[in-house]
Write a protein that holds these residues in place. Structure first.
Motif, PDB file in Angstrom:
ATOM      1  N   UNK A   1      50.598  26.594  30.797  1.00  0.00           N
ATOM      2  CA  UNK A   1      50.913  28.215  31.135  1.00  0.00           C
ATOM      3  C   UNK A   1      50.413  29.066  30.003  1.00  0.00           C
ATOM      4  N   UNK A   2      50.788  28.368  28.820  1.00  0.00           N
ATOM      5  CA  UNK A   2      50.322  29.084  27.491  1.00  0.00           C
ATOM      6  C   UNK A   2      48.823  29.258  27.194  1.00  0.00           C
ATOM      7  N   UNK A   3      48.025  28.359  28.005  1.00  0.00           N
ATOM      8  CA  UNK A   3      46.563  28.505  27.949  1.00  0.00           C
ATOM      9  C   UNK A   3      46.215  29.636  28.779  1.00  0.00           C
ATOM     10  N   UNK A   4      46.988  29.623  29.919  1.00  0.00           N
ATOM     11  CA  UNK A   4      46.409  30.902  30.863  1.00  0.00           C
ATOM     12  C   UNK A   4      46.873  32.270  30.124  1.00  0.00           C
ATOM     13  N   UNK A   5      47.948  32.321  29.418  1.00  0.00           N
ATOM     14  CA  UNK A   5      48.408  33.456  28.819  1.00  0.00           C
ATOM     15  C   UNK A   5      47.424  33.827  27.647  1.00  0.00           C
ATOM     16  N   UNK A   6      46.901  32.843  27.044  1.00  0.00           N
ATOM     17  CA  UNK A   6      45.816  33.145  25.967  1.00  0.00           C
ATOM     18  C   UNK A   6      44.377  33.293  26.613  1.00  0.00           C
ATOM     19  N   UNK A   7      44.319  33.251  27.736  1.00  0.00           N
ATOM     20  CA  UNK A   7      43.106  33.601  28.477  1.00  0.00           C
ATOM     21  C   UNK A   7      41.947  32.490  28.357  1.00  0.00           C
ATOM     22  N   UNK A   8      42.462  31.161  28.177  1.00  0.00           N
ATOM     23  CA  UNK A   8      41.545  30.120  27.788  1.00  0.00           C
ATOM     24  C   UNK A   8      41.142  29.235  28.981  1.00  0.00           C
ATOM     25  N   UNK A   9      42.168  29.594  29.944  1.00  0.00           N
ATOM     26  CA  UNK A   9      42.211  28.817  31.234  1.00  0.00           C
ATOM     27  C   UNK A   9      42.179  29.703  32.439  1.00  0.00           C
ATOM     28  N   UNK A  10      41.745  29.653  33.429  1.00  0.00           N
ATOM     29  CA  UNK A  10      41.885  30.518  34.575  1.00  0.00           C
ATOM     30  C   UNK A  10      43.129  30.410  35.373  1.00  0.00           C
ATOM     31  N   UNK A  11      43.765  29.196  35.471  1.00  0.00           N
ATOM     32  CA  UNK A  11      44.721  28.817  36.493  1.00  0.00           C
ATOM     33  C   UNK A  11      45.549  27.535  36.008  1.00  0.00           C
ATOM     34  N   UNK A  12      46.691  27.518  36.204  1.00  0.00           N
ATOM     35  CA  UNK A  12      47.545  26.394  35.935  1.00  0.00           C
ATOM     36  C   UNK A  12      48.418  26.069  36.968  1.00  0.00           C
ATOM     37  N   UNK A  13      47.956  26.305  38.237  1.00  0.00           N
ATOM     38  CA  UNK A  13      48.627  25.795  39.539  1.00  0.00           C
ATOM     39  C   UNK A  13      48.664  24.138  39.648  1.00  0.00           C
ATOM     40  N   UNK A  14      49.280  24.037  40.711  1.00  0.00           N
ATOM     41  CA  UNK A  14      49.494  22.490  41.052  1.00  0.00           C
ATOM     42  C   UNK A  14      48.124  21.781  41.209  1.00  0.00           C
ATOM     43  N   UNK A  15      46.939  22.323  41.847  1.00  0.00           N
ATOM     44  CA  UNK A  15      45.878  21.471  41.938  1.00  0.00           C
ATOM     45  C   UNK A  15      45.256  21.494  40.786  1.00  0.00           C
ATOM     46  N   UNK A  16      44.989  22.583  40.000  1.00  0.00           N
ATOM     47  CA  UNK A  16      44.333  22.661  39.000  1.00  0.00           C
ATOM     48  C   UNK A  16      45.063  21.526  37.955  1.00  0.00           C
ATOM     49  N   UNK A  17      46.431  21.554  37.768  1.00  0.00           N
ATOM     50  CA  UNK A  17      47.106  20.469  37.106  1.00  0.00           C
ATOM     51  C   UNK A  17      46.638  18.972  37.590  1.00  0.00           C
ATOM     52  N   UNK A  18      46.682  18.769  38.829  1.00  0.00           N
ATOM     53  CA  UNK A  18      46.279  17.715  39.141  1.00  0.00           C
ATOM     54  C   UNK A  18      45.024  17.042  38.970  1.00  0.00           C
ATOM     55  N   UNK A  19      44.070  18.051  39.179  1.00  0.00           N
ATOM     56  CA  UNK A  19      42.658  17.801  38.581  1.00  0.00           C
ATOM     57  C   UNK A  19      42.476  17.383  37.176  1.00  0.00           C
ATOM     58  N   UNK A  20      43.191  17.992  36.569  1.00  0.00           N
ATOM     59  CA  UNK A  20      43.445  17.724  34.990  1.00  0.00           C
ATOM     60  C   UNK A  20      43.779  16.307  34.782  1.00  0.00           C
ATOM     61  N   UNK A  21      44.897  16.101  35.284  1.00  0.00           N
ATOM     62  CA  UNK A  21      45.507  14.936  35.058  1.00  0.00           C
ATOM     63  C   UNK A  21      44.748  13.680  35.486  1.00  0.00           C
ATOM     64  N   UNK A  22      44.093  13.978  36.633  1.00  0.00           N
ATOM     65  CA  UNK A  22      43.248  12.844  37.331  1.00  0.00           C
ATOM     66  C   UNK A  22      41.913  12.561  36.687  1.00  0.00           C
ATOM     67  N   UNK A  23      41.539  13.463  35.697  1.00  0.00           N
ATOM     68  CA  UNK A  23      40.050  13.163  34.923  1.00  0.00           C
ATOM     69  C   UNK A  23      40.714  12.204  33.863  1.00  0.00           C
ATOM     70  N   UNK A  24      41.874  12.395  33.323  1.00  0.00           N
ATOM     71  CA  UNK A  24      42.413  11.708  32.120  1.00  0.00           C
ATOM     72  C   UNK A  24      42.855  10.152  32.613  1.00  0.00           C
ATOM     73  N   UNK A  25      43.570  10.291  33.796  1.00  0.00           N
ATOM     74  CA  UNK A  25      43.787   8.967  34.168  1.00  0.00           C
ATOM     75  C   UNK A  25      42.945   8.152  34.747  1.00  0.00           C
ATOM     76  N   UNK A  26      41.775   8.571  35.222  1.00  0.00           N
ATOM     77  CA  UNK A  26      40.478   7.874  35.538  1.00  0.00           C
ATOM     78  C   UNK A  26      39.990   7.201  34.459  1.00  0.00           C
ATOM     79  N   UNK A  27      40.221   7.562  33.196  1.00  0.00           N
ATOM     80  CA  UNK A  27      39.321   6.998  32.383  1.00  0.00           C
ATOM     81  C   UNK A  27      39.912   5.475  32.073  1.00  0.00           C
ATOM     82  N   UNK A  28      40.892   5.137  32.545  1.00  0.00           N
ATOM     83  CA  UNK A  28      41.583   3.707  32.693  1.00  0.00           C
ATOM     84  C   UNK A  28      40.372   2.770  33.267  1.00  0.00           C
TER      85      UNK A  28
END
Lengths: 206, 206
Positions: free
Chosen positions: B148-175
């Motif tokens: 949320x803070x990143x969006x407020x700072x203008x560094x991220x376009x969106x912090x909705x559920x889908x964006x969040x899940x895409x983010x987690x996905x990228x990290x979790x997939x590293x396993x």
DNA sequence: CCTACCGATCGGTAGG
DNA sequence: CCTACCGATCGGTAGG
């Protein structure tokens, strides 16, 4: 006795055998996705196509052999869909979007065998794995060329191995959370992804 | 006879029991990560801590109960690491980077039980799952506030559920692909990720 | 926490 | 592709 079977004349033509094999692959794929490879028994698979428990071994030499075949089948379907998705599509961003949608559909919608590849990589023996990798590389090569174009167009900062793996990860992980009856469509997700990954002034940074 | 055991006086204090339980969780976690839940047997786990095959059931009522305990243990370790990682760190981007590094370390480096959560979600029964989700939500809440803070700072376009899940996905997939002896360090991956996701002129688009 | 064990189930095979 | 089956193994339990 307990099982009703059609007792037609046994004409085991090659075409028939191919059909039964394909049926087994489809049934196995579905079960592997739903319950996992280890939790799926040969009996489950045989039941699903109306065979007795020993019969799948007429078509596959082992359960591991079925797993490998399921994965390769899924990859080949994905390759076909991928080709169709980008045929005639011009422009890096448009091709990127098309690839994402095709990939998500293959994973989430088409009830193909592809997700088995994502879930059960660990269950593959080394020998099987080598065979699967050969087909997988062809699928990923298309992505690589599109990512390269995105960098050239200044829409993406980097197309190195890590970036690529982070991208794939985000998409592949959707299997874990996407629900067909949920609040987001596959296209919603694809658009969110394009938005998240593409950054117009990529070169302007650092 | 075949097994050498120390035959000290049996003083089953609560502390001892807790230790044995913790040992079982650690051993089970390691095996679940390496071989998967289904492929790991109670006998494997008992062997790993020098018990006989029936004894783990003195500490856990079922294999499923062990799975749940392993996941919750992993989540609690992750929560502790997460708190330490962002303590005193100011600024949305810095906190984002700190969260990513902490998360990747927990998944890839610390030999914790956390990856079991990623691998074996499907193996959880509904009852166990509810208990695990309660702890998982606390871990994700921290991420949400940073996004949320990143969006407020203008560094991220969106912090909705889908964006969040895409983010987690990228990290979790590293396993699935990270290798400790590979060409990239965990910090390399974290930096690539920050670069991939943060886009300075986020508001300027669309 | 061990001993001894059970009932169930599993992948796979022989022989037709 | 079925019948009939094997050897191995598994999660779990009773009784101490």
């Amino acid at each position: 006795m307990a099982v009703a079977r059609t007792k037609t004349k046994a004409r085991a033509s090659t075409a028939d055998e191919g059909n039964r094999r394909a049926e087994l692959i489809r049934a196995a794929g579905k079960l592997f996705v739903e319950k996992g490879f280890d939790a799926t028994t040969i009996r489950d698979i045989a039941d699903a196509v109306g065979m007795r428990s020993g019969s799948p071994f007429y078509h596959f030499k082992s359960k591991q052999d079925m797993l490998k075949s399921v994965m390769i089948e899924g990859l080949q379907a994905a390759l076909t869909a991928q080709q169709a998705a980008i045929a005639g599509v011009r422009g890096a961003e448009a091709r990127f979007r098309a690839l994402i949608k095709s990939h998500l559909r293959i994973i989430l919608e088409d009830h193909t065998e592809f997700p088995v590849l994502l879930y059960e990589w660990r269950a593959l023996t080394d020998d099987s794995r080598a065979e699967v990798i050969a087909v997988k590389d062809r699928y990923e090569a298309v992505w690589q060329s599109v990512l390269k174009d995105l960098v050239k167009a200044g829409l993406l900062k980097d197309d190195g191995r890590v970036t690529r793996l982070l991208l794939f990860g985000a998409f592949n992980w959707t299997v874990q959370w996407y629900r067909p009856d949920g609040e987001f469509t596959i296209d919603d997700i694809a658009e969110r992804a394009v938005d998240l990954y593409l950054c117009p002034q990529a070169e302007g940074r650092r």
